[in-house]
Design an enzyme around this catalytic site. Structure first.
Site, PDB file in Angstrom:
ATOM      1  N   LYS A 196       5.641   1.405  10.405  1.00 50.41           N
ATOM      2  CA  LYS A 196       4.264   1.825  10.103  1.00 50.41           C
ATOM      3  C   LYS A 196       4.022   1.749   8.585  1.00 50.41           C
ATOM      4  CE  LYS A 196       5.781   6.637   9.926  1.00 50.41           C
ATOM      5  NZ  LYS A 196       5.935   7.899  10.685  1.00 50.41           N
ATOM      6  N   TYR A 236      -3.829   9.298 -23.189  1.00 43.27           N
ATOM      7  CA  TYR A 236      -4.936  10.154 -22.745  1.00 43.27           C
ATOM      8  C   TYR A 236      -4.574  11.627 -22.797  1.00 43.27           C
ATOM      9  CZ  TYR A 236      -7.682   6.286 -20.798  1.00 43.27           C
ATOM     10  OH  TYR A 236      -8.435   5.155 -20.621  1.00 43.27           O
TER      11      TYR A 236
HETATM   12  C1  LIG Z   1       7.364   8.173  10.698  1.00 47.48           C
HETATM   13  C2  LIG Z   1       8.049   8.562  11.938  1.00 47.48           C
HETATM   14  C3  LIG Z   1       9.404   8.299  12.114  1.00 47.48           C
HETATM   15  C4  LIG Z   1      10.291   7.796  11.001  1.00 47.48           C
HETATM   16  O1  LIG Z   1      10.505   8.828  10.084  1.00 47.48           O
HETATM   17  P1  LIG Z   1      11.444   8.601   8.783  1.00 47.48           P
HETATM   18  O2  LIG Z   1      11.521   9.962   8.202  1.00 47.48           O
HETATM   19  O3  LIG Z   1      10.739   7.644   7.921  1.00 47.48           O
HETATM   20  O4  LIG Z   1      12.737   8.092   9.274  1.00 47.48           O
HETATM   21  C5  LIG Z   1       9.959   8.565  13.360  1.00 47.48           C
HETATM   22  N1  LIG Z   1       9.207   9.076  14.361  1.00 47.48           N
HETATM   23  C6  LIG Z   1       7.895   9.381  14.201  1.00 47.48           C
HETATM   24  C7  LIG Z   1       7.143   9.970  15.333  1.00 47.48           C
HETATM   25  C8  LIG Z   1       7.276   9.141  12.991  1.00 47.48           C
HETATM   26  O5  LIG Z   1       5.974   9.454  12.841  1.00 47.48           O
END
Ligand SMILES: *Cc1c(COP(=O)(O)O)cnc(C)c1O
Length: 374
Positions: A41, A261
């Site tokens: 993702k 800044y």
């Molecule tokens: C993002 C996610 C993962 C992976 O998590 P990491 O901490 O990046 O390993 C696994 N399961 C679900 C449901 C997630 O949303």
């Protein structure tokens, strides 16, 4: 996107696909009999969803998890035969589109289960999906009560034939947190009701810290991309992403001058300041800068460390190179912002965030270089 000529780029992002493949193999080996899936993702945690899926597929991965249907379609284009789960679940009216692309919704509420069952009945055949049960995260997933109810409805279950039963940890990055044990206990109980459905529980942290949660399919994300999954202790993964910025000028500052800044930092001695051509518009977090009260992140120039000085601007970062040997911090040289020398999580720590946010927020202006393919 056409390749950006190197001389025009302020920053360059090098993505080591060999390290990504190695990280997947390392986690897969931890799994013993469990299959190692991959979460891709957030545009493959920023490295590019297509490149991530292609590389992981070649390494042996067969099960992918995305957040959104749109990401599922992108993954499907690269992996025609893989199992692809959509963690966000079933959006309204999305069932035909998901089904056409052979994407599997992760059903996270009774309403989604009912909608998918209706869709399957109309089509006359169950379509693969996952059932997500909430064991303590209180984000997505059927409540324990709804999961128990569903377990007592074999006909409904048969109409959707789930291919995966999953739950998600809230605190696995902190293995001692008491919620972990409670979640493990709850999921163990729930699994009894769905005994013939393969189960998936472990994110990256649990994959590393809780072998008893590997079950049938592991779901690591951040560890694949070299991020730190456990809040304390070492990070066993190889860095995948290296971000560098070009030094566009080196200038002198006198004791008493302020830098950048807000004049947040005053130099205390005659100093050499290098100006780098990247900033928060590139996803380098503004919060990683420094003030008189609070130190900032560091960069590495040819292996020499140099601290940020003053605020991070939209397009520029100032670095104190006074203590570097002569000739190291020169106009045109590259400074590593994070990667093989400076762990991404070190920068994230300085910005009060986590490596995930830096990875998924990487900007679009860099020259992107993929190395270590196949
Ligand atoms: C993002 C996610 C993962 C992976 O998590 P990491 O901490 O990046 O390993 C696994 N399961 C679900 C449901 C997630 O949303």
């Amino acid at each position: 996107m056409p390749a950006l000529p190197a001389e025009l780029a302020g920053g360059r992002l090098t993505i080591d696909l060999g390290a990504l493949a190695d990280n997947w193999k390392t986690l897969a080996a931890l799994g013993k009999s469990a299959e190692c899936g991959a979460v891709v993702k957030g545009n493959g945690y920023g490295i590019g969803l297509g490149a991530a899926v292609e590389t992981l597929l070649a390494a042996g991965c067969r099960t992918f998890f995305v957040a959104l249907p749109e990401e599922g379609l992108k993954a499907r284009a690269v992996a025609p035969h893989a199992d692809i789960y959509v963690l966000g679940g079933l959006f309204e009216d999305a069932a035909p589109l998901l089904s056409d692309a052979n994407l599997r919704p992760v059903l996270g509420s009774r309403a989604e289960v009912d909608d998918w069952a209706r869709f399957c009945r109309v089509g006359g055949t169950p379509r693969p999906c996952a059932i997500h049960v909430d064991t303590g995260m209180n984000r997505l997933g059927l409540s324990l009560r709804d999961a128990n109810g569903l377990g007592a409805e074999p006909e409904l279950l048969a109409s959707i034939k789930p291919s995966l039963l999953m739950s998600h940890f809230a605190c696995a990055d902190t293995p001692d947190h008491p919620l972990n044990a409670r979640q493990i206990e709850r999921f163990t109980d729930i699994r009894q009701l769905f005994a013939d459905i393969p189960a998936s529980f472990s994110n990256s942290a649990a994959t590393l810290a809780f072998p008893q949660t590997h079950l049938d399919v592991m779901r690591p994300g951040v560890a694949l991309y070299g991020g730190r999954a456990l809040a304390t202790g070492g990070n066993p993964m190889k860095p995948v992403v290296t971000l560098e910025a070009r030094i566009i000028q080196v200038r002198d500052a006198d004791a008493g001058d302020t830098i950048g800044y807000g004049a947040t930092e005053t130099v205390r001695r005659k100093s050499r300041i290098a100006i780098l051509a990247a900033g928060y518009a590139d996803g380098y977090l503004r919060r990683a800068g420094s003030t008189d009260e609070r130190g900032g992140a560091r960069v590495a120039i040819k292996g020499h460390m140099a601290p940020l000085i003053g605020r991070v601007s939209m397009d520029l970062i100032a670095v104190d190179v006074t203590d570097l040997p002569a000739g190291i911090a020169a106009r045109g040289a590259w400074a590593e912002l994070f990667g093989k020398t400076i762990p991404i999580d070190e920068v994230a720590d300085h910005a009060d965030t986590i490596g995930y946010e830096l990875l998924t927020g990487l900007g679009q202006r860099y020259q992107r270089i993929y190395v270590g393919e196949g």
